[in-house]
Design an enzyme around this catalytic site. Structure first.
Site, PDB file in Angstrom:
ATOM      1  N   GLY A 196       0.383   5.108   7.991  1.00  0.00           N
ATOM      2  CA  GLY A 196       0.345   5.818   6.728  1.00  0.00           C
ATOM      3  C   GLY A 196      -0.115   4.896   5.614  1.00  0.00           C
ATOM      4  O   GLY A 196       0.002   3.671   5.705  1.00  0.00           O
ATOM      5  N   CYS A 197      -0.648   5.485   4.540  1.00  0.00           N
ATOM      6  CA  CYS A 197      -1.200   4.673   3.446  1.00  0.00           C
ATOM      7  C   CYS A 197      -0.096   3.983   2.647  1.00  0.00           C
ATOM      8  O   CYS A 197      -0.126   2.759   2.461  1.00  0.00           O
ATOM      9  CB  CYS A 197      -2.087   5.520   2.545  1.00  0.00           C
ATOM     10  SG  CYS A 197      -1.330   7.061   1.958  1.00  0.00           S
ATOM     11  N   TYR A 198       0.886   4.739   2.178  1.00  0.00           N
ATOM     12  CA  TYR A 198       1.999   4.106   1.481  1.00  0.00           C
ATOM     13  C   TYR A 198       2.690   3.060   2.365  1.00  0.00           C
ATOM     14  O   TYR A 198       2.976   1.941   1.910  1.00  0.00           O
ATOM     15  CB  TYR A 198       3.033   5.148   1.043  1.00  0.00           C
ATOM     16  CG  TYR A 198       2.709   5.941  -0.202  1.00  0.00           C
ATOM     17  CD1 TYR A 198       2.393   5.322  -1.406  1.00  0.00           C
ATOM     18  CD2 TYR A 198       2.772   7.330  -0.178  1.00  0.00           C
ATOM     19  CE1 TYR A 198       2.132   6.062  -2.544  1.00  0.00           C
ATOM     20  CE2 TYR A 198       2.519   8.085  -1.321  1.00  0.00           C
ATOM     21  CZ  TYR A 198       2.195   7.445  -2.506  1.00  0.00           C
ATOM     22  OH  TYR A 198       1.945   8.179  -3.643  1.00  0.00           O
ATOM     23  N   PRO A 199       3.000   3.385   3.631  1.00  0.00           N
ATOM     24  CA  PRO A 199       3.662   2.384   4.470  1.00  0.00           C
ATOM     25  C   PRO A 199       2.876   1.083   4.634  1.00  0.00           C
ATOM     26  O   PRO A 199       3.467   0.005   4.671  1.00  0.00           O
ATOM     27  CB  PRO A 199       3.831   3.109   5.812  1.00  0.00           C
ATOM     28  CG  PRO A 199       3.974   4.539   5.429  1.00  0.00           C
ATOM     29  CD  PRO A 199       3.001   4.717   4.285  1.00  0.00           C
ATOM     30  N   THR A 200       1.549   1.177   4.711  1.00  0.00           N
ATOM     31  CA  THR A 200       0.755  -0.046   4.833  1.00  0.00           C
ATOM     32  C   THR A 200       1.039  -0.992   3.670  1.00  0.00           C
ATOM     33  O   THR A 200       1.219  -2.201   3.857  1.00  0.00           O
ATOM     34  CB  THR A 200      -0.743   0.292   4.886  1.00  0.00           C
ATOM     35  OG1 THR A 200      -1.011   1.041   6.085  1.00  0.00           O
ATOM     36  CG2 THR A 200      -1.600  -0.972   4.888  1.00  0.00           C
TER      37      THR A 200
END
Length: 346
Positions: free
Chosen positions: A153-157
Protein backbone atom coordinates in the site's frame (compact mmCIF):
# COMPACT_ATOMS: atom_id res chain seq x y z
CA UNK A 1 9.17 -4.35 -29.08
CA UNK A 2 11.73 -7.15 -28.85
CA UNK A 3 10.67 -10.79 -29.17
CA UNK A 4 12.91 -11.59 -26.20
CA UNK A 5 11.42 -8.96 -23.92
CA UNK A 6 9.32 -9.82 -20.89
CA UNK A 7 5.63 -9.74 -21.82
CA UNK A 8 3.38 -7.90 -19.38
CA UNK A 9 -0.40 -8.11 -18.97
CA UNK A 10 -2.28 -5.28 -17.27
CA UNK A 11 -5.43 -6.50 -15.53
CA UNK A 12 -7.93 -3.72 -14.88
CA UNK A 13 -6.63 -0.93 -17.06
CA UNK A 14 -8.75 2.15 -16.48
CA UNK A 15 -7.33 3.57 -13.24
CA UNK A 16 -4.41 5.82 -12.38
CA UNK A 17 -2.12 2.97 -11.29
CA UNK A 18 -2.72 1.17 -14.59
CA UNK A 19 -1.83 4.34 -16.51
CA UNK A 20 1.33 4.65 -14.44
CA UNK A 21 2.32 1.04 -15.24
CA UNK A 22 1.81 1.67 -18.95
CA UNK A 23 3.79 4.91 -18.76
CA UNK A 24 6.73 3.22 -17.03
CA UNK A 25 6.76 0.27 -19.44
CA UNK A 26 7.08 2.65 -22.41
CA UNK A 27 10.69 3.26 -21.38
CA UNK A 28 11.48 -0.19 -19.99
CA UNK A 29 14.34 -1.70 -22.02
CA UNK A 30 13.42 -5.34 -21.36
CA UNK A 31 9.62 -5.45 -20.91
CA UNK A 32 6.61 -4.64 -23.08
CA UNK A 33 2.93 -4.20 -22.35
CA UNK A 34 1.19 -6.76 -24.59
CA UNK A 35 -2.22 -7.30 -22.94
CA UNK A 36 -4.63 -4.92 -21.22
CA UNK A 37 -8.03 -5.89 -19.86
CA UNK A 38 -11.26 -4.07 -19.09
CA UNK A 39 -14.79 -5.43 -18.76
CA UNK A 40 -16.49 -2.16 -19.68
CA UNK A 41 -14.26 -0.96 -22.50
CA UNK A 42 -13.51 -4.15 -24.45
CA UNK A 43 -12.24 -3.49 -27.97
CA UNK A 44 -11.10 0.08 -27.33
CA UNK A 45 -7.42 1.01 -27.51
CA UNK A 46 -5.85 1.73 -24.14
CA UNK A 47 -5.01 5.22 -25.40
CA UNK A 48 -8.71 6.03 -25.69
CA UNK A 49 -9.07 5.48 -21.96
CA UNK A 50 -5.77 7.21 -21.19
CA UNK A 51 -5.14 9.91 -23.85
CA UNK A 52 -1.63 10.46 -22.48
CA UNK A 53 -0.72 7.20 -24.26
CA UNK A 54 -1.96 8.31 -27.71
CA UNK A 55 0.48 7.28 -30.42
CA UNK A 56 2.61 5.42 -27.89
CA UNK A 57 0.51 2.52 -26.60
CA UNK A 58 -2.54 1.33 -28.52
CA UNK A 59 -2.98 -2.15 -27.06
CA UNK A 60 -6.63 -3.14 -27.46
CA UNK A 61 -8.59 -3.79 -24.29
CA UNK A 62 -9.92 -7.32 -23.90
CA UNK A 63 -11.87 -9.32 -21.32
CA UNK A 64 -10.04 -11.21 -18.60
CA UNK A 65 -9.51 -14.76 -19.83
CA UNK A 66 -6.75 -16.25 -17.70
CA UNK A 67 -5.87 -19.14 -20.01
CA UNK A 68 -5.60 -16.88 -23.07
CA UNK A 69 -3.62 -14.22 -21.20
CA UNK A 70 -1.21 -16.89 -19.94
CA UNK A 71 -0.41 -17.78 -23.57
CA UNK A 72 0.34 -14.18 -24.46
CA UNK A 73 2.14 -12.83 -21.38
CA UNK A 74 4.73 -13.83 -18.77
CA UNK A 75 3.56 -11.71 -15.84
CA UNK A 76 0.29 -10.04 -14.88
CA UNK A 77 -0.05 -6.77 -12.99
CA UNK A 78 -3.47 -6.88 -11.37
CA UNK A 79 -4.94 -3.41 -10.71
CA UNK A 80 -8.39 -4.56 -9.60
CA UNK A 81 -10.04 -3.31 -6.38
CA UNK A 82 -9.69 -4.90 -2.96
CA UNK A 83 -12.10 -7.80 -2.58
CA UNK A 84 -12.47 -8.25 -6.34
CA UNK A 85 -8.83 -8.92 -7.12
CA UNK A 86 -8.20 -12.21 -5.29
CA UNK A 87 -10.34 -14.41 -7.55
CA UNK A 88 -8.67 -13.04 -10.70
CA UNK A 89 -5.23 -13.44 -9.15
CA UNK A 90 -6.10 -17.05 -8.37
CA UNK A 91 -7.25 -17.73 -11.95
CA UNK A 92 -4.10 -16.19 -13.40
CA UNK A 93 -1.79 -18.03 -10.99
CA UNK A 94 -3.50 -21.34 -11.64
CA UNK A 95 -3.09 -20.71 -15.38
CA UNK A 96 0.67 -20.61 -14.76
CA UNK A 97 1.27 -16.87 -14.64
CA UNK A 98 3.30 -14.95 -12.11
CA UNK A 99 1.21 -12.14 -10.68
CA UNK A 100 1.82 -8.81 -8.96
CA UNK A 101 -1.36 -7.83 -7.12
CA UNK A 102 -2.00 -4.14 -6.40
CA UNK A 103 -4.90 -4.79 -4.02
CA UNK A 104 -4.71 -5.55 -0.30
CA UNK A 105 -6.11 -9.05 -0.81
CA UNK A 106 -2.82 -10.83 -0.06
CA UNK A 107 -0.86 -8.29 1.99
CA UNK A 108 -1.86 -9.24 5.52
CA UNK A 109 -0.69 -12.24 7.54
CA UNK A 110 -4.04 -13.00 9.18
CA UNK A 111 -7.27 -14.04 7.47
CA UNK A 112 -9.24 -12.81 10.47
CA UNK A 113 -7.58 -9.38 10.27
CA UNK A 114 -8.24 -9.15 6.52
CA UNK A 115 -11.92 -10.09 6.77
CA UNK A 116 -12.45 -7.74 9.73
CA UNK A 117 -10.93 -4.69 8.03
CA UNK A 118 -12.15 -5.33 4.48
CA UNK A 119 -15.56 -6.78 5.33
CA UNK A 120 -15.50 -9.61 2.76
CA UNK A 121 -14.89 -13.35 2.76
CA UNK A 122 -11.60 -14.14 1.09
CA UNK A 123 -11.97 -16.46 -1.93
CA UNK A 124 -8.51 -17.98 -1.52
CA UNK A 125 -7.95 -18.06 2.24
CA UNK A 126 -5.14 -20.62 2.16
CA UNK A 127 -2.89 -18.04 0.53
CA UNK A 128 -3.34 -15.43 3.28
CA UNK A 129 0.00 -15.22 5.07
CA UNK A 130 1.56 -17.21 2.23
CA UNK A 131 2.27 -14.47 -0.31
CA UNK A 132 5.45 -12.40 -0.45
CA UNK A 133 5.12 -8.71 0.38
CA UNK A 134 6.49 -6.66 -2.49
CA UNK A 135 9.13 -4.56 -0.80
CA UNK A 136 12.48 -5.61 -2.34
CA UNK A 137 14.40 -3.63 0.25
CA UNK A 138 13.42 -6.37 2.74
CA UNK A 139 12.05 -9.35 0.79
CA UNK A 140 14.10 -9.52 -2.43
CA UNK A 141 15.14 -13.17 -2.01
CA UNK A 142 11.52 -14.30 -1.61
CA UNK A 143 10.32 -12.07 -4.46
CA UNK A 144 12.79 -13.70 -6.86
CA UNK A 145 10.95 -17.03 -6.75
CA UNK A 146 7.40 -15.90 -5.90
CA UNK A 147 4.38 -16.86 -7.97
CA UNK A 148 2.36 -14.00 -6.44
CA UNK A 149 3.67 -10.74 -5.00
CA UNK A 150 1.48 -8.49 -2.87
CA UNK A 151 2.34 -4.97 -3.95
CA UNK A 152 2.52 -2.65 -0.90
CA UNK A 153 0.00 0.00 0.00
CA UNK A 154 1.08 3.60 -0.59
CA UNK A 155 0.62 4.92 2.94
CA UNK A 156 2.23 1.79 4.44
CA UNK A 157 5.32 2.19 2.25
CA UNK A 158 5.93 5.64 3.71
CA UNK A 159 5.66 4.31 7.27
CA UNK A 160 7.16 0.80 7.07
CA UNK A 161 10.39 1.89 5.42
CA UNK A 162 11.51 4.26 8.20
CA UNK A 163 9.88 2.41 11.10
CA UNK A 164 10.88 -1.22 10.53
CA UNK A 165 14.66 -0.73 10.93
CA UNK A 166 14.18 1.51 13.97
CA UNK A 167 11.89 -0.98 15.70
CA UNK A 168 14.19 -3.87 14.84
CA UNK A 169 17.17 -2.01 16.31
CA UNK A 170 15.38 -1.25 19.59
CA UNK A 171 16.02 2.48 19.22
CA UNK A 172 12.37 3.52 19.65
CA UNK A 173 9.50 2.69 21.98
CA UNK A 174 7.03 0.38 20.27
CA UNK A 175 3.80 1.23 22.11
CA UNK A 176 3.43 4.92 21.21
CA UNK A 177 3.89 5.51 17.48
CA UNK A 178 1.89 8.17 15.63
CA UNK A 179 1.79 8.25 11.81
CA UNK A 180 0.29 11.44 10.35
CA UNK A 181 0.07 11.24 6.53
CA UNK A 182 -1.00 13.53 3.73
CA UNK A 183 -1.88 12.20 0.28
CA UNK A 184 -2.64 13.58 -3.13
CA UNK A 185 -6.14 13.01 -4.51
CA UNK A 186 -5.02 10.35 -7.01
CA UNK A 187 -4.67 8.03 -4.02
CA UNK A 188 -8.47 7.86 -3.90
CA UNK A 189 -8.63 6.39 -7.40
CA UNK A 190 -10.12 7.57 -10.68
CA UNK A 191 -13.79 6.81 -10.04
CA UNK A 192 -15.68 10.01 -9.17
CA UNK A 193 -16.69 10.43 -5.54
CA UNK A 194 -18.13 13.43 -3.72
CA UNK A 195 -15.14 13.80 -1.41
CA UNK A 196 -12.64 13.95 -4.28
CA UNK A 197 -14.45 16.40 -6.56
CA UNK A 198 -12.48 19.56 -7.40
CA UNK A 199 -14.77 21.85 -5.42
CA UNK A 200 -14.46 19.62 -2.37
CA UNK A 201 -10.66 19.26 -2.36
CA UNK A 202 -9.35 22.51 -3.83
CA UNK A 203 -8.08 24.99 -1.22
CA UNK A 204 -8.79 22.47 1.53
CA UNK A 205 -7.14 19.74 3.58
CA UNK A 206 -9.14 17.17 5.50
CA UNK A 207 -8.57 14.18 7.73
CA UNK A 208 -10.57 11.08 6.93
CA UNK A 209 -11.08 7.49 8.16
CA UNK A 210 -9.74 8.51 11.58
CA UNK A 211 -9.04 5.32 13.52
CA UNK A 212 -10.58 3.17 10.79
CA UNK A 213 -8.23 3.31 7.80
CA UNK A 214 -7.36 -0.13 6.42
CA UNK A 215 -3.69 0.68 6.02
CA UNK A 216 -3.08 0.82 9.79
CA UNK A 217 -3.10 -2.99 10.24
CA UNK A 218 -0.84 -3.34 7.20
CA UNK A 219 1.71 -1.00 8.75
CA UNK A 220 1.66 -2.88 12.06
CA UNK A 221 1.73 -6.31 10.41
CA UNK A 222 4.70 -5.57 8.19
CA UNK A 223 6.78 -3.76 10.79
CA UNK A 224 6.30 -6.81 13.01
CA UNK A 225 7.18 -9.22 10.18
CA UNK A 226 10.39 -7.36 9.38
CA UNK A 227 11.48 -6.53 12.92
CA UNK A 228 10.06 -9.47 14.85
CA UNK A 229 8.53 -7.01 17.32
CA UNK A 230 4.83 -6.08 17.63
CA UNK A 231 3.96 -2.39 17.74
CA UNK A 232 1.05 -0.13 18.68
CA UNK A 233 0.41 2.54 16.09
CA UNK A 234 -2.05 5.40 15.57
CA UNK A 235 -2.57 6.37 11.92
CA UNK A 236 -4.43 9.39 10.57
CA UNK A 237 -4.58 10.05 6.81
CA UNK A 238 -5.37 13.42 5.22
CA UNK A 239 -6.44 14.36 1.72
CA UNK A 240 -4.58 17.33 0.27
CA UNK A 241 -5.27 19.40 -2.88
CA UNK A 242 -2.47 17.99 -5.04
CA UNK A 243 -2.50 15.31 -7.73
CA UNK A 244 0.08 12.94 -6.31
CA UNK A 245 2.48 12.36 -3.46
CA UNK A 246 2.51 11.26 0.18
CA UNK A 247 4.20 12.97 3.08
CA UNK A 248 4.21 11.03 6.35
CA UNK A 249 5.28 12.67 9.58
CA UNK A 250 5.92 10.00 12.21
CA UNK A 251 6.22 10.73 15.93
CA UNK A 252 8.09 8.25 18.15
CA UNK A 253 9.78 8.18 21.53
CA UNK A 254 13.43 7.10 21.69
CA UNK A 255 14.15 4.09 23.88
CA UNK A 256 16.67 4.07 26.73
CA UNK A 257 19.03 2.28 24.35
CA UNK A 258 19.04 5.34 22.07
CA UNK A 259 20.51 7.62 24.76
CA UNK A 260 19.70 11.32 24.94
CA UNK A 261 17.56 12.99 22.32
CA UNK A 262 20.47 14.35 20.26
CA UNK A 263 22.27 11.03 20.36
CA UNK A 264 19.03 9.28 19.37
CA UNK A 265 18.65 11.38 16.24
CA UNK A 266 22.24 10.71 15.21
CA UNK A 267 21.86 6.98 15.89
CA UNK A 268 18.64 6.75 13.91
CA UNK A 269 20.03 8.63 10.92
CA UNK A 270 23.10 6.41 10.94
CA UNK A 271 21.03 3.23 11.21
CA UNK A 272 18.72 4.22 8.37
CA UNK A 273 21.67 5.13 6.15
CA UNK A 274 23.29 1.75 6.85
CA UNK A 275 20.02 -0.11 6.26
CA UNK A 276 19.44 1.46 2.86
CA UNK A 277 23.03 1.90 1.70
CA UNK A 278 22.49 -0.55 -1.19
CA UNK A 279 18.87 0.40 -1.93
CA UNK A 280 18.82 2.40 -5.18
CA UNK A 281 15.61 4.28 -4.38
CA UNK A 282 15.83 5.04 -0.66
CA UNK A 283 17.65 8.18 0.46
CA UNK A 284 18.25 9.29 4.02
CA UNK A 285 18.68 13.04 3.64
CA UNK A 286 19.66 16.01 5.79
CA UNK A 287 16.93 18.31 4.44
CA UNK A 288 13.22 18.01 5.18
CA UNK A 289 11.67 15.93 2.37
CA UNK A 290 8.79 17.28 0.32
CA UNK A 291 6.51 15.54 -2.15
CA UNK A 292 7.91 17.60 -5.04
CA UNK A 293 11.34 16.11 -4.35
CA UNK A 294 10.09 12.65 -5.37
CA UNK A 295 7.13 13.40 -7.67
CA UNK A 296 6.90 11.05 -10.64
CA UNK A 297 9.77 8.88 -9.41
CA UNK A 298 10.31 5.65 -7.50
CA UNK A 299 12.43 7.40 -4.90
CA UNK A 300 11.92 7.64 -1.14
CA UNK A 301 13.35 10.46 0.95
CA UNK A 302 13.41 10.33 4.74
CA UNK A 303 15.04 12.20 7.60
CA UNK A 304 14.97 12.42 11.40
CA UNK A 305 14.56 15.43 13.72
CA UNK A 306 13.71 15.91 17.39
CA UNK A 307 11.01 17.95 19.05
CA UNK A 308 10.84 17.98 22.83
CA UNK A 309 11.10 14.42 24.08
CA UNK A 310 9.99 12.92 20.77
CA UNK A 311 11.77 12.07 17.56
CA UNK A 312 10.06 13.17 14.34
CA UNK A 313 10.60 11.15 11.14
CA UNK A 314 9.57 12.70 7.83
CA UNK A 315 9.18 10.48 4.76
CA UNK A 316 8.09 11.45 1.24
CA UNK A 317 7.11 9.18 -1.66
CA UNK A 318 5.07 9.43 -4.84
CA UNK A 319 1.88 7.47 -4.14
CA UNK A 320 1.46 6.31 -7.76
CA UNK A 321 5.09 5.33 -8.33
CA UNK A 322 6.90 3.98 -5.26
CA UNK A 323 3.49 3.72 -3.61
CA UNK A 324 2.07 1.53 -6.40
CA UNK A 325 3.16 1.13 -10.02
CA UNK A 326 6.87 1.91 -9.66
CA UNK A 327 7.08 -0.61 -6.84
CA UNK A 328 5.35 -3.14 -9.11
CA UNK A 329 7.89 -2.61 -11.90
CA UNK A 330 10.69 -2.88 -9.34
CA UNK A 331 9.16 -6.15 -8.09
CA UNK A 332 8.80 -7.44 -11.64
CA UNK A 333 12.47 -6.73 -12.30
CA UNK A 334 13.48 -8.69 -9.19
CA UNK A 335 11.13 -11.58 -10.05
CA UNK A 336 12.64 -12.05 -13.50
CA UNK A 337 16.28 -11.38 -12.72
CA UNK A 338 16.40 -8.00 -14.48
CA UNK A 339 18.34 -5.01 -13.18
CA UNK A 340 16.24 -3.58 -10.34
CA UNK A 341 16.31 -0.10 -11.84
CA UNK A 342 15.13 -1.02 -15.36
CA UNK A 343 12.27 1.20 -16.51
CA UNK A 344 12.54 3.44 -13.45
CA UNK A 345 14.19 6.83 -13.22
CA UNK A 346 17.42 6.58 -11.22
Amino acid sequence: MSSSNLRVALIGSTGYTALEVARLLLTHPRADLVVATSRQDEGKPLSEIHPMLAGRCDVLLQPLDASEIAKAADVAMCCLPHGASAESVRELAEAGMRVIDFSADFRLSSLQTYEHWYGVKHPWPERIGNVVYGMPEFFADEIKTADIVANPGCYPTSAIMPLAPLVQSGLIETDDIIVDSKSGVSGAGRSPKLGTLYCETNESIAAYAVGTHRHAPEMMDLVERISGTPIELMFTPHLTPMDRGILSTIYVKPSAKAGGIDAAVDSMMSLLRDTYSDAPYVHVVDHLPATKHVAGTNHVQMTVRHSGNRVVIVCAIDNLTKGASGAAVQNMNVMFGLPETDGLLV
